[in-house]
Design an enzyme around this catalytic site. Structure first.
Site, mmCIF file in Angstrom:
data_model
loop_
_atom_site.group_PDB
_atom_site.id
_atom_site.type_symbol
_atom_site.label_atom_id
_atom_site.label_comp_id
_atom_site.label_asym_id
_atom_site.label_seq_id
_atom_site.Cartn_x
_atom_site.Cartn_y
_atom_site.Cartn_z
ATOM 1 C CB SER A 137 -8.960 44.857 -1.716
ATOM 2 O OG SER A 137 -10.208 45.485 -1.515
ATOM 3 C CG HIS A 138 -13.496 43.241 0.148
ATOM 4 N ND1 HIS A 138 -13.740 42.012 -0.096
ATOM 5 C CD2 HIS A 138 -13.434 44.081 -1.024
ATOM 6 C CE1 HIS A 138 -14.264 42.227 -1.236
ATOM 7 N NE2 HIS A 138 -13.956 43.475 -1.862
ATOM 8 C CG ASP A 139 -13.565 39.420 2.635
ATOM 9 O OD1 ASP A 139 -14.068 38.652 3.592
ATOM 10 O OD2 ASP A 139 -14.224 40.269 1.815
ATOM 11 C CD1 TRP A 157 -13.761 37.249 -0.560
ATOM 12 C CD2 TRP A 157 -14.159 38.470 -2.610
ATOM 13 N NE1 TRP A 157 -14.952 37.722 -0.541
ATOM 14 C CE2 TRP A 157 -15.318 38.729 -1.580
ATOM 15 C CE3 TRP A 157 -14.261 39.410 -3.704
ATOM 16 C CZ2 TRP A 157 -16.469 39.392 -1.850
ATOM 17 C CZ3 TRP A 157 -15.365 40.106 -3.822
ATOM 18 C CH2 TRP A 157 -16.463 40.066 -3.101
#
Length: 216
Positions: A137-139, A157
């Site tokens: 997922s993102h980051d 994250w």
């Protein structure tokens, strides 16, 4: 003509060979395996590329590119270092059914299998394998020589260190870090930072099962 050579003709290698037909068309690439176990292709020689040598003895030519299709991170690192020492170059495989957002970066030598998702601003290291239906997922920050088994996923994250191994359907929750060389067992859920390298974690929430003796 360029040549794609897949290190390992076992299960992951054979899967990668079939994915490669879509990513590196046989009209412009020759395909082959490097392995010392010819019996792995028994009954499959009509549908699989040939074994053309062993990684231990192979001397790369200018037209050769490599993928290391071994699930074990330590072995993947060892072969990558061996081939680099001989001037080897690496391909990167991204299956057409994978979703890789434009802001993500994928390190060389990585293998992105069918139905994988690599989301916004993800940084994926070198020689990392994301197996079928895995997701980052993102980051997310994923190190070198990491393995995501089928269905493994990290949420927003997350940081996964070099040489870690996530088992089938393992989950790392948001903002959580997993140290280098760790194994996350199948279906485990990691809910807080794992700061000690090379431990095995099982269960939900993930708890340390044992410390490994080595890591990639």
């Amino acid at each position: 003509m360029k040549r794609l050579l897949i290190v390992g003709a076992s299960g992951m290698g054979r899967e990668t060979a079939e994915y490669a037909k879509e990513c590196f068309p046989c009209t412009s690439w020759e395909h082959g395996f490097l392995d010392n176990r010819p019996e792995l292709l028994d009954g499959l020689t009509d549908v699989m590329p040939p074994i053309v040598g062993t990684a231990e003895d192979f001397v790369p030519a200018p037209e050769d590119y490599f993928l290391i299709a071994l699930g074990e991170p330590v072995a993947r690192r060892q072969y990558a270092e061996l081939l680099v020492s001989r001037g080897g170059k690496f391909a990167t495989l991204i299956h057409p059914s994978a979703v890789v957002l434009p802001s993500a970066t994928i390190g060389e030598g990585s293998i992105i299998c069918p139905l994988v998702t690599v989301s916004s601003a993800v940084r994926l290291g070198r020689h990392t394998i994301l197996n079928i239906s895995a997701s980052v997922s993102h980051d997310g920050l994923i190190g070198d020589f990491v393995t995501f088994s089928p269905g493994a996923r990290t949420t927003g994250w997350c940081h996964v260190g070099d040489g870690a191994f996530l088992g089938t359907n393992a989950v790392v929750l948001p903002h959580v870090s997993v140290a280098k060389g760790c194994i996350v067992g199948a279906c485990a859920t990691i809910t807080k930072d794992v700061l000690t390298p090379s431990v095995t974690l099982v269960g939900t929430p993930g708890k340390e099962y044992r410390k490994r003796t080595s890591h990639a």
